[in-house]
Design a protein around this motif. Structure first.
Motif, PDB file in Angstrom:
ATOM      1  N   LYS A 184     140.603  -5.290 131.003  1.00 15.80           N
ATOM      2  CA  LYS A 184     142.051  -5.331 131.274  1.00 15.80           C
ATOM      3  C   LYS A 184     142.329  -5.885 132.677  1.00 15.80           C
ATOM      4  O   LYS A 184     143.324  -6.559 132.901  1.00 15.80           O
ATOM      5  N   ASN A 185     141.409  -5.633 133.601  1.00 14.95           N
ATOM      6  CA  ASN A 185     141.570  -6.081 134.988  1.00 14.95           C
ATOM      7  C   ASN A 185     140.793  -7.363 135.295  1.00 14.95           C
ATOM      8  O   ASN A 185     140.598  -7.708 136.461  1.00 14.95           O
ATOM      9  N   GLY A 186     140.325  -8.048 134.253  1.00 18.25           N
ATOM     10  CA  GLY A 186     139.656  -9.329 134.433  1.00 18.25           C
ATOM     11  C   GLY A 186     138.269  -9.242 135.041  1.00 18.25           C
ATOM     12  O   GLY A 186     137.797 -10.187 135.664  1.00 18.25           O
ATOM     13  N   LYS A 187     137.611  -8.112 134.878  1.00 19.75           N
ATOM     14  CA  LYS A 187     136.258  -7.938 135.420  1.00 19.75           C
ATOM     15  C   LYS A 187     135.280  -7.745 134.268  1.00 19.75           C
ATOM     16  O   LYS A 187     135.640  -7.256 133.204  1.00 19.75           O
TER      17      LYS A 187
ATOM     18  N   VAL B 170     130.361  -6.703 143.359  1.00 21.86           N
ATOM     19  CA  VAL B 170     131.416  -6.874 142.357  1.00 21.86           C
ATOM     20  C   VAL B 170     131.329  -5.752 141.326  1.00 21.86           C
ATOM     21  O   VAL B 170     132.334  -5.150 140.961  1.00 21.86           O
ATOM     22  N   GLU B 171     130.096  -5.459 140.864  1.00 19.36           N
ATOM     23  CA  GLU B 171     129.907  -4.381 139.890  1.00 19.36           C
ATOM     24  C   GLU B 171     130.350  -3.052 140.488  1.00 19.36           C
ATOM     25  O   GLU B 171     131.053  -2.274 139.849  1.00 19.36           O
ATOM     26  N   PHE B 172     129.921  -2.789 141.714  1.00 21.80           N
ATOM     27  CA  PHE B 172     130.265  -1.534 142.366  1.00 21.80           C
ATOM     28  C   PHE B 172     131.775  -1.403 142.529  1.00 21.80           C
ATOM     29  O   PHE B 172     132.338  -0.345 142.296  1.00 21.80           O
ATOM     30  N   GLU B 173     132.427  -2.513 142.920  1.00 25.56           N
ATOM     31  CA  GLU B 173     133.877  -2.485 143.084  1.00 25.56           C
ATOM     32  C   GLU B 173     134.578  -2.147 141.774  1.00 25.56           C
ATOM     33  O   GLU B 173     135.561  -1.412 141.767  1.00 25.56           O
ATOM     34  N   GLY B 174     134.080  -2.683 140.655  1.00 25.45           N
ATOM     35  CA  GLY B 174     134.679  -2.370 139.350  1.00 25.45           C
ATOM     36  C   GLY B 174     134.564  -0.893 139.023  1.00 25.45           C
ATOM     37  O   GLY B 174     135.528  -0.265 138.568  1.00 25.45           O
ATOM     38  N   ILE B 175     133.393  -0.319 139.272  1.00 24.61           N
ATOM     39  CA  ILE B 175     133.197   1.112 139.007  1.00 24.61           C
ATOM     40  C   ILE B 175     134.025   1.941 139.985  1.00 24.61           C
ATOM     41  O   ILE B 175     134.668   2.922 139.605  1.00 24.61           O
ATOM     42  N   TRP B 176     134.031   1.524 141.251  1.00 25.05           N
ATOM     43  CA  TRP B 176     134.801   2.263 142.258  1.00 25.05           C
ATOM     44  C   TRP B 176     136.289   2.268 141.905  1.00 25.05           C
ATOM     45  O   TRP B 176     136.958   3.295 141.982  1.00 25.05           O
ATOM     46  N   GLU B 177     136.803   1.108 141.499  1.00 22.89           N
ATOM     47  CA  GLU B 177     138.220   1.011 141.137  1.00 22.89           C
ATOM     48  C   GLU B 177     138.526   1.900 139.927  1.00 22.89           C
ATOM     49  O   GLU B 177     139.522   2.607 139.906  1.00 22.89           O
TER      50      GLU B 177
ATOM     51  N   ALA C  87     123.585   0.948 134.175  1.00 26.77           N
ATOM     52  CA  ALA C  87     124.048   0.759 135.556  1.00 26.77           C
ATOM     53  C   ALA C  87     125.255   1.651 135.831  1.00 26.77           C
ATOM     54  O   ALA C  87     125.356   2.269 136.891  1.00 26.77           O
ATOM     55  N   PHE C  88     126.166   1.730 134.868  1.00 26.28           N
ATOM     56  CA  PHE C  88     127.349   2.576 135.009  1.00 26.28           C
ATOM     57  C   PHE C  88     126.939   4.034 135.205  1.00 26.28           C
ATOM     58  O   PHE C  88     127.436   4.714 136.099  1.00 26.28           O
ATOM     59  N   GLU C  89     126.003   4.484 134.374  1.00 28.29           N
ATOM     60  CA  GLU C  89     125.573   5.882 134.445  1.00 28.29           C
ATOM     61  C   GLU C  89     124.764   6.169 135.709  1.00 28.29           C
ATOM     62  O   GLU C  89     124.659   7.317 136.125  1.00 28.29           O
ATOM     63  N   TYR C  90     124.217   5.140 136.315  1.00 30.59           N
ATOM     64  CA  TYR C  90     123.516   5.318 137.582  1.00 30.59           C
ATOM     65  C   TYR C  90     124.506   5.337 138.751  1.00 30.59           C
ATOM     66  O   TYR C  90     124.385   6.158 139.674  1.00 30.59           O
ATOM     67  N   LEU C  91     125.487   4.431 138.726  1.00 29.62           N
ATOM     68  CA  LEU C  91     126.386   4.266 139.875  1.00 29.62           C
ATOM     69  C   LEU C  91     127.520   5.294 139.926  1.00 29.62           C
ATOM     70  O   LEU C  91     127.900   5.734 141.009  1.00 29.62           O
ATOM     71  N   LEU C  92     128.071   5.666 138.782  1.00 27.15           N
ATOM     72  CA  LEU C  92     129.221   6.580 138.803  1.00 27.15           C
ATOM     73  C   LEU C  92     128.918   7.898 139.509  1.00 27.15           C
ATOM     74  O   LEU C  92     129.745   8.367 140.305  1.00 27.15           O
ATOM     75  N   PRO C  93     127.760   8.522 139.302  1.00 30.20           N
ATOM     76  CA  PRO C  93     127.490   9.776 140.016  1.00 30.20           C
ATOM     77  C   PRO C  93     127.297   9.618 141.524  1.00 30.20           C
ATOM     78  O   PRO C  93     127.195  10.605 142.245  1.00 30.20           O
TER      79      PRO C  93
ATOM     80  N   ILE D 147     132.631   7.793 125.411  1.00 24.14           N
ATOM     81  CA  ILE D 147     134.072   7.625 125.657  1.00 24.14           C
ATOM     82  C   ILE D 147     134.306   7.175 127.100  1.00 24.14           C
ATOM     83  O   ILE D 147     135.129   6.289 127.363  1.00 24.14           O
ATOM     84  N   MET D 148     133.566   7.757 128.040  1.00 22.68           N
ATOM     85  CA  MET D 148     133.716   7.360 129.455  1.00 22.68           C
ATOM     86  C   MET D 148     133.352   5.887 129.616  1.00 22.68           C
ATOM     87  O   MET D 148     134.098   5.124 130.239  1.00 22.68           O
ATOM     88  N   TYR D 149     132.209   5.485 129.045  1.00 21.16           N
ATOM     89  CA  TYR D 149     131.788   4.092 129.212  1.00 21.16           C
ATOM     90  C   TYR D 149     132.747   3.136 128.505  1.00 21.16           C
ATOM     91  O   TYR D 149     133.110   2.103 129.057  1.00 21.16           O
ATOM     92  N   ASP D 150     133.165   3.468 127.302  1.00 26.24           N
ATOM     93  CA  ASP D 150     134.100   2.598 126.571  1.00 26.24           C
ATOM     94  C   ASP D 150     135.415   2.453 127.333  1.00 26.24           C
ATOM     95  O   ASP D 150     135.977   1.360 127.409  1.00 26.24           O
ATOM     96  N   THR D 151     135.893   3.546 127.918  1.00 24.90           N
ATOM     97  CA  THR D 151     137.130   3.497 128.703  1.00 24.90           C
ATOM     98  C   THR D 151     136.925   2.629 129.942  1.00 24.90           C
ATOM     99  O   THR D 151     137.797   1.832 130.307  1.00 24.90           O
ATOM    100  N   PHE D 152     135.772   2.764 130.582  1.00 25.81           N
ATOM    101  CA  PHE D 152     135.440   1.930 131.733  1.00 25.81           C
ATOM    102  C   PHE D 152     135.421   0.450 131.335  1.00 25.81           C
ATOM    103  O   PHE D 152     135.997  -0.397 132.026  1.00 25.81           O
ATOM    104  N   ALA D 153     134.761   0.117 130.226  1.00 22.12           N
ATOM    105  CA  ALA D 153     134.667  -1.273 129.771  1.00 22.12           C
ATOM    106  C   ALA D 153     136.056  -1.836 129.474  1.00 22.12           C
ATOM    107  O   ALA D 153     136.361  -2.978 129.849  1.00 22.12           O
ATOM    108  N   GLN D 154     136.900  -1.054 128.831  1.00 23.72           N
ATOM    109  CA  GLN D 154     138.275  -1.506 128.552  1.00 23.72           C
ATOM    110  C   GLN D 154     139.037  -1.724 129.857  1.00 23.72           C
ATOM    111  O   GLN D 154     139.772  -2.700 130.008  1.00 23.72           O
ATOM    112  N   PHE D 155     138.877  -0.802 130.802  1.00 20.03           N
ATOM    113  CA  PHE D 155     139.519  -0.911 132.111  1.00 20.03           C
ATOM    114  C   PHE D 155     139.103  -2.223 132.795  1.00 20.03           C
ATOM    115  O   PHE D 155     139.949  -2.947 133.333  1.00 20.03           O
TER     116      PHE D 155
END
Length: 142
Positions: free
Chosen positions: A105-108, A69-76, A115-121, A94-102
């Motif tokens: 907004k999408n109910g995730k 589920v986490e991976f799908e959120g980052i992938w999306e 985790a975000f900084e590990y998975l995004l790259p 700014i990248m993380y805040d935008t991701f969190a807002q995204f």
């Protein structure tokens, strides 16, 4: 005199009978202890099976589902919000805040920043990298 001479013999025979009886009781106790030990091992094995099953379920299977589920959120987020740009850069916060807002907004539920900084790259096209406090090699989609 014979009765006096037999008296110590009777004592010896009586003691031998008691020893045999005690040895027999000891053998029965050892057998009983072995049976109790085997029963304990069976119960322990069953408890271990249940424990291992629960541990697998809650320690491995559930986190893997959560990771999906986490991976799908980052992938999306990666697919919908980022584009490759060799000269592009976005500050980490700014990248993380935008991701969190995204995500919200999408109910995730957004993953934590580490985790975000590990998975995004791990994602390709674009494959953002962190350099000097910024995500390099990408920008937000216009």
């Amino acid at each position: 005199m014979r009765s006096a001479a037999m008296y110590p013999l009777d004592i010896i025979q009586e003691q031998e009978k008691r020893l045999q009886s005690l040895e027999h009781e000891l053998i029965e106790l050892r057998q009983g202890l072995a049976a109790v030990h085997d029963y304990f091992l069976q119960i322990k094995a069953q408890a271990d099976e249940k424990s291992i099953s629960a541990e697998l379920n809650f320690g491995i299977v559930k986190p893997l589902k959560d990771d999906d589920v986490e991976f799908e959120g980052i992938w999306e987020f990666h697919q919908k919000m980022l584009v490759a740009d060799p000269s592009g850069s976005v500050p980490l916060d700014i990248m993380y805040d935008t991701f969190a807002q995204f995500c919200r907004k999408n109910g995730k539920k957004p993953v934590d920043k580490d985790a975000f900084e590990y998975l995004l790259p791990q994602m390709d096209d674009p494959r953002p990298v962190i350099f000097r406090g910024k995500w390099q090699g990408c920008r937000f989609r216009s």
